[in-house]
Design an enzyme around this catalytic site. Sequence first.
Site, PDB file in Angstrom:
ATOM      1  N   LYS A  82      38.141  36.927  40.010  1.00 46.97           N
ATOM      2  CA  LYS A  82      37.002  37.644  39.444  1.00 46.97           C
ATOM      3  C   LYS A  82      36.460  38.581  40.514  1.00 46.97           C
ATOM      4  CE  LYS A  82      32.756  36.956  36.763  1.00 46.97           C
ATOM      5  NZ  LYS A  82      31.883  35.956  36.110  1.00 46.97           N
TER       6      LYS A  82
ATOM      7  N   ASP B 293      25.970  30.787  28.005  1.00 42.06           N
ATOM      8  CA  ASP B 293      26.847  31.761  27.348  1.00 42.06           C
ATOM      9  C   ASP B 293      28.119  31.070  26.848  1.00 42.06           C
ATOM     10  OD1 ASP B 293      27.398  34.274  26.352  1.00 42.06           O
ATOM     11  OD2 ASP B 293      28.329  35.006  28.193  1.00 42.06           O
TER      12      ASP B 293
ATOM     13  N   GLY C 275      33.888  42.633  32.371  1.00 36.88           N
ATOM     14  CA  GLY C 275      32.508  42.368  31.995  1.00 36.88           C
ATOM     15  C   GLY C 275      31.635  43.544  32.362  1.00 36.88           C
TER      16      GLY C 275
ATOM     17  N   PHE D 133      29.681  44.035  34.952  1.00 38.87           N
ATOM     18  CA  PHE D 133      29.777  44.473  36.340  1.00 38.87           C
ATOM     19  C   PHE D 133      30.910  43.749  37.079  1.00 38.87           C
ATOM     20  CE2 PHE D 133      27.113  40.789  36.343  1.00 38.87           C
ATOM     21  CZ  PHE D 133      27.244  40.168  37.566  1.00 38.87           C
TER      22      PHE D 133
END
Length: 339
Positions: A48, A138, A28, A30
């Site tokens: 992540k 999202d 992604g 960042f």
Amino acid sequence: MEQGEEARCSDEETFTAEYKMMMTLGRGQFSEVKRAFHIPTVSWVAVKILRNQKKYASLIKSEINIMKSLTHPNIIKLFHVVQTRETTYLVMEHASEGDLLHHVLDLGHLEESKARRLFTQILHAVQYCHDNFIIHRDIKAENILLDHKGNAKLCDFGLSAKVIPGQRLGDFCGTLPYCAPELFGKEAYDGRATDIWSLGVLLFFMVTGRFPFSAYSDVRVIQQILDANFRVPPYVSVDIRDVILKLLIKNPYRRLTIGQIMRHPMVRNSEAHSPPTFPQSLPGTLSPGIVRAMTIMGYKSEEIIESLRDQKYNQVMATYLILQHQSPRGDASITRRNP
């Protein structure tokens, strides 16, 4: 070295000792997500990795808090949080079949029976979020993962917002092809309605393999969205077409709510033919079988109870939650998977 810094170093040492990092699953703005192997439970997980930058600090904090509050069979589960000076690691459930985007693109489009089943599971996840005043913001095919049983899992709460009843949002947020018309206006909007619009785009994509709004430039895409200018192909079944048309309505007040979608014949008929899913146990609900298994592994029952009671999301709680996740009912029936 200060005490807080010592704790962070200790956490990172424990983290690197218990997880073997493998391939990158995605990147992604960042962050990146890697497949990793959790050595104590002999299990695959997803990690992540977020870079701790000041401008993203509030987003990282929000994502962690929201994920800690979510317990639903169709939402990716958080197991472990490790924060160091430079990096935050979120250890989560690994969905072995990848994301819905690539799944649809590989097939061209989904068979309607499969689309109905997956879309219904996604609806349950979004309904759970909205009932708990969380707006995802999202929803898209990349953020729907499929587990080894082919069940849908909503993921990536990096842009999500926790709201109070009646609160409206004012910032632009999301991925362009999925964005609702009101996001391009100047007035505050109802975040739940923008999630509903995104669900309409997602359903269209699932059954056609393409997006309802697509053009050679972003400006043209935005204009199509503002005009709600799209056409459902004639081969799409009447019930699915009806849901799409009632979700992709310009006026957010006229769109179906989650509750209304759940009562639609398309969803009701899908649920009637779907296998039952077991609700996930709350993180603080102790399973004697899992505690016994962990004591055999070398953990102390007191530290297990304390970690769960205080919701520490440390390595002790992570081991418990991973073992709990391996058991369909979250009980003592633990089956370890080989790498």
